[in-house]
Write an enzyme that holds these catalytic residues in place. Structure first.
Site, short mmCIF file in Angstrom:
data_model
loop_
_atom_site.label_atom_id
_atom_site.label_comp_id
_atom_site.label_asym_id
_atom_site.label_seq_id
_atom_site.Cartn_x
_atom_site.Cartn_y
_atom_site.Cartn_z
CE LYS A 112 -6.97 2.13 0.23
NZ LYS A 112 -6.81 3.26 1.17
CG ASP A 159 -6.83 7.20 -0.07
OD1 ASP A 159 -7.93 7.45 0.44
OD2 ASP A 159 -6.30 6.07 -0.03
#
Length: 277
Positions: free
Chosen positions: A69, A106
């Site tokens: 990520k 997110d």
């Protein structure tokens, strides 16, 4: 000659546990889209070559999970402001012009889940107390600040990580020692667990909840089990609680829409599909 079948997927290592293929597969079937979503175990050393090759194979984008990520930011051509601020990306769009666009959804998933699960949630009702200072916490702190939360209390087992977030986000962040984490619940309107405590196979969540107000909205990003000990105790105290599964669903919506051109619903049917996995 037929049009290319759009492909998407999730890259990480490991990825066998990912629920994303089941979720995206459900949405593809529901909307009658002739496409596929594939889990791909990609080692760290192969990340760069994978991102160069996948678009040529017909991929329109991928989700990104641990351990890539952060690394994908350096490999992307374009990085969204929120991904840059969070320091990580979970969604890549392979554009027709050949450029790779990195984003982080997110925080969007967290806020949408909170609003769906607690419709009366008010970001300015009082301070937010956030447990943990890892990647998920960074996204959630960013999202809470964007929503107008004036004070974000933060506690992490390693205080230095919490202090690093305060250094980036400024005086809106108030850091508490982990042994004093229970104290930051006093007067908190929103309480968020971003740690793995309480997750299946992980240590129990043992932060004392004595200071928790019954007016607080309490959420846990852990969704295995769906009802964590934190959520159970908070509900017993009269709090509105929101489980972590909705965050997984909602964070997936923007990527699917960008890749396949349809905005899917993070609804009861989608929840059921993921819970069956």
């Amino acid at each position: 000659m037929t049009d290319k079948i759009p492909l998407a997927g999730v890259i990480g290592s490991p990825v066998a546990h990912s629920k994303s293929p089941a979720l995206h597969g459900h949405w593809l079937r529901r909307h009658g889209i002739r496409g596929y979503y594939i889990p791909m175990d990609v080692a760290r050393d192969d990340l760069k070559s994978a991102l160069e090759t996948l678009p040529r194979l017909g991929f329109v984008g991928v989700n990104v999970t641990i351990p890539h990520k952060e690394a994908v930011l350096a490999l992307a051509d374009l990085v969204s402001d929120r991904a840059a601020l969070i320091g990580a990306a979970n969604t890549l769009i392979f554009r027709p012009d050949g450029k790779v666009h990195a984003d982080n959804t997110d925080g969007i998933g967290f806020i949408e889940n909170l609003r769906q699960g607690a419709p009366g949630w008010d970001p300015v009702a009082g301070p937010a107390a956030v447990l943990g200072a890892g990647g998920a916490a960074r996204a959630i702190v960013t999202a809470l600040a964007e929503q107008g939360v004036r004070e974000i209390r933060l506690s992490n087992r390693t205080r230095a990580r919490a202090e690093a977030l305060r250094a980036e986000f400024g005086p809106k962040i108030v850091v508490y020692d982990w042994v004093q984490a229970g104290n930051m619940l006093d007067g908190a309107a929103t309480v968020v667990n971003t740690t793995s405590l309480g997750m299946v196979g992980k240590p129990e969540f043992r932060v004392p909840l004595d200071g928790l107000s019954r007016e607080a909205v309490v959420t846990d990003i852990v969704y295995a089990p769906l009802q964590t000990s934190l959520l159970k105790e908070a509900r017993a105290r009269g709090c509105v609680t929101v489980d972590g599964l909705g965050m997984l669903l909602h964070q997936a919506v923007p990527g699917f829409e960008r890749w396949f051109g349809v905005r899917p619903e993070a609804d009861a049917a989608a929840r059921a599909v993921v819970l069956e996995e």
